[in-house]
Design an enzyme around this catalytic site. Structure first.
Site, PDB file in Angstrom:
ATOM      1  N   ARG A   1      20.464  98.223   6.355  1.00 59.45           N
ATOM      2  CA  ARG A   1      21.559  97.238   6.409  1.00 59.45           C
ATOM      3  C   ARG A   1      20.932  95.857   6.488  1.00 59.45           C
ATOM      4  NH1 ARG A   1      26.647  97.566  10.473  1.00 59.45           N
ATOM      5  NH2 ARG A   1      27.243  99.060   8.859  1.00 59.45           N
TER       6      ARG A   1
ATOM      7  N   ARG B   1      27.926 102.665  14.666  1.00 61.12           N
ATOM      8  CA  ARG B   1      28.160 104.008  14.100  1.00 61.12           C
ATOM      9  C   ARG B   1      27.365 104.290  12.839  1.00 61.12           C
ATOM     10  NH1 ARG B   1      32.532 102.324  15.964  1.00 61.12           N
ATOM     11  NH2 ARG B   1      31.423 100.372  15.870  1.00 61.12           N
ATOM     12  N   THR B   2      27.150 103.322  11.983  1.00 58.13           N
ATOM     13  CA  THR B   2      26.426 103.632  10.742  1.00 58.13           C
ATOM     14  C   THR B   2      24.981 104.016  11.052  1.00 58.13           C
ATOM     15  OG1 THR B   2      27.811 101.977   9.658  1.00 58.13           O
ATOM     16  CG2 THR B   2      25.925 102.789   8.413  1.00 58.13           C
TER      17      THR B   2
ATOM     18  N   HIS C   1      29.542  98.803   1.185  1.00 58.57           N
ATOM     19  CA  HIS C   1      29.186  99.740   2.263  1.00 58.57           C
ATOM     20  C   HIS C   1      29.562 101.124   1.719  1.00 58.57           C
ATOM     21  CE1 HIS C   1      28.476 101.468   6.082  1.00 58.57           C
ATOM     22  NE2 HIS C   1      29.111 100.620   6.866  1.00 58.57           N
TER      23      HIS C   1
ATOM     24  N   LYS D   1       8.606  86.418  10.013  1.00 62.03           N
ATOM     25  CA  LYS D   1       7.335  85.704   9.824  1.00 62.03           C
ATOM     26  C   LYS D   1       7.154  85.290   8.371  1.00 62.03           C
ATOM     27  CE  LYS D   1       5.257  88.899  13.128  1.00 62.03           C
ATOM     28  NZ  LYS D   1       4.288  90.011  13.193  1.00 62.03           N
TER      29      LYS D   1
HETATM   30  N1   CP Z   1      31.837 100.955  10.215  1.00 65.92           N
HETATM   31  C1   CP Z   1      30.654 100.373  10.496  1.00 65.92           C
HETATM   32  O1   CP Z   1      29.911  99.969   9.594  1.00 65.92           O
HETATM   33  O2   CP Z   1      30.365 100.289  11.819  1.00 65.92           O
HETATM   34  P1   CP Z   1      29.016  99.714  12.438  1.00 65.92           P
HETATM   35  O3   CP Z   1      28.959  98.254  12.084  1.00 65.92           O
HETATM   36  O4   CP Z   1      29.097  99.953  13.913  1.00 65.92           O
HETATM   37  O5   CP Z   1      27.881 100.450  11.799  1.00 65.92           O
END
Ligand code: CP
Length: 338
Positions: A107, A57-58, A135, A86
């Site tokens: 991420r 989702r993110t 997050h 690498k």
């Molecule tokens: N909530 C969340 O970070 O979901 P994802 O890991 O699917 O991005």
């Protein structure tokens, strides 16, 4: 804080007024997220989506948010598909990718990595989750959801009573949410976890110093009895030294229809950052609650698009221009046909 040109690395950057401004921008994004209108305000802009760790989702929500503002997305997923494997450094990667992009969402499995990347980037970087650290965009969408859910009950965020349940040691979403709640008054937080997976001491200390009433416990039932929100989290298996160690805790705290009905006040809002672990030995948030109208987990994910659109519009300084670049939707919109 004026977000124009800023990287978003930590919730520590925000003050209460910033949050209120951001949420009013998110409200303005609703017709675009619903495809009632199209805006091309970011036409020509490119967002680099760099997800070096799994995400559903993110990653897609950031990408959709950028597309809904008219921008394009270029992405790479997984460390194994990047030249980091690498031996390329994060700063070199940042210098390269920021030449291709106007903003980057990233991420990475290591705490602090997104900040290291941002220090070498020539464009703003948004933290999509750095290891067990933070997050921030998830916390913002969680708080936006809390505000909306409580509004429906005639309440504001001040005075909030919330129980956070599960893996509070490795769970970056709860770390950022706890930081965010420090901006509000008369908040009380029950932190429910196995002792080994407790919220880090420095975060508990920061919360208490800001005036939050914190209860640290490993007893679920009494902790969910008098709260507005129950916020369940998954055991973050990927952060444990071994799967066997994660198995010790999976399924320890289960929120299901029977537990909710017996212990929670009526209308207690049920939240989870997702993904929830639906495997038989886990089920920290059982699908037998899916028909409960207080389950807000899919409202959270929908709200994520609005909040991320607001972040992009604020960082790229187009909030005042969004409505000037509007077009009508020419195609059949299933959302609007009931
Ligand atoms: N909530 C969340 O970070 O979901 P994802 O890991 O699917 O991005």
């Amino acid at each position: 804080m004026n977000l124009k040109g800023s990287s978003i690395l930590s919730i520590n950057q925000f003050e209460r007024g910033d949050i209120e401004n951001l949420f009013r921008i998110a409200d303005q994004m609703e017709p675009f997220a619903q495809r009632k209108k199209i805006t091309r305000v970011l036409e020509g802009a490119i967002m680099g989506s760099m997800f070096f760790e799994p995400s559903t989702r993110t990653r897609i929500s950031f990408g959709s948010a950028f597309n809904l503002l008219g921008g394009d997305v270029r992405e790479t997923t997984g460390l194994e598909n990047s030249s980091l494997v690498k031996g390329e450094s994060l700063p070199d990667t940042a210098r390269v990718l920021s030449g291709f992009s106007d903003i980057i969402c990233m991420r990475h499995p290591e705490a602090g990595s997104v900040a290291e990347f941002a220090a070498a980037s020539r464009v703003p970087v948004v933290n999509g989750g750095d290891g067990n650290n933070e997050h921030p965009s998830q916390a913002l969408l969680d708080l936006y959801t809390i505000e909306k859910e409580l509004q429906g009950r005639g309440r504001g965020v001040d005075g909030l009573r919330i129980a956070m349940i599960g893996d509070l040691k490795y769970g970056r979403t709860v770390h950022s949410l706890c930081k965010l709640l420090r901006l509000f008054n008369e908040v009380s937080v029950h932190l429910v976890s196995p002792k080994e997976l407790a919220m880090p001491d420095e975060l508990v200390e920061e919360m208490r110093e800001s005036g939050i009433q914190v209860v640290v416990t490993d007893i679920l039932e009494e902790s969910i009895a008098h709260v507005d929100i129950v916020y369940s989290t998954r055991i973050q298996e990927e952060r444990f030294p071994s799967k066997q160690e994660a198995d010790l805790y999976r399924g320890r705290f289960r929120l299901n229809k029977a537990v909710y009905t017996q212990f929670c006040e009526p209308n207690t809002v049920i939240m989870h950052p997702l993904p929830r672990d639906s495997r038989g030995d886990a089920k920290e948030l059982d699908s037998d609650l899916d028909d409960n109208p207080n389950l807000a987990i899919f409202r959270q994910t929908d709200n994520g698009v609005l909040v991320r659109m607001a972040l992009f519009a604020a960082i790229l300084d187009v909030v005042h221009l969004v409505d000037k670049y509007v077009e009508q939707v020419p195609w059949h919109n299933p959302r609007l046909s009931g």
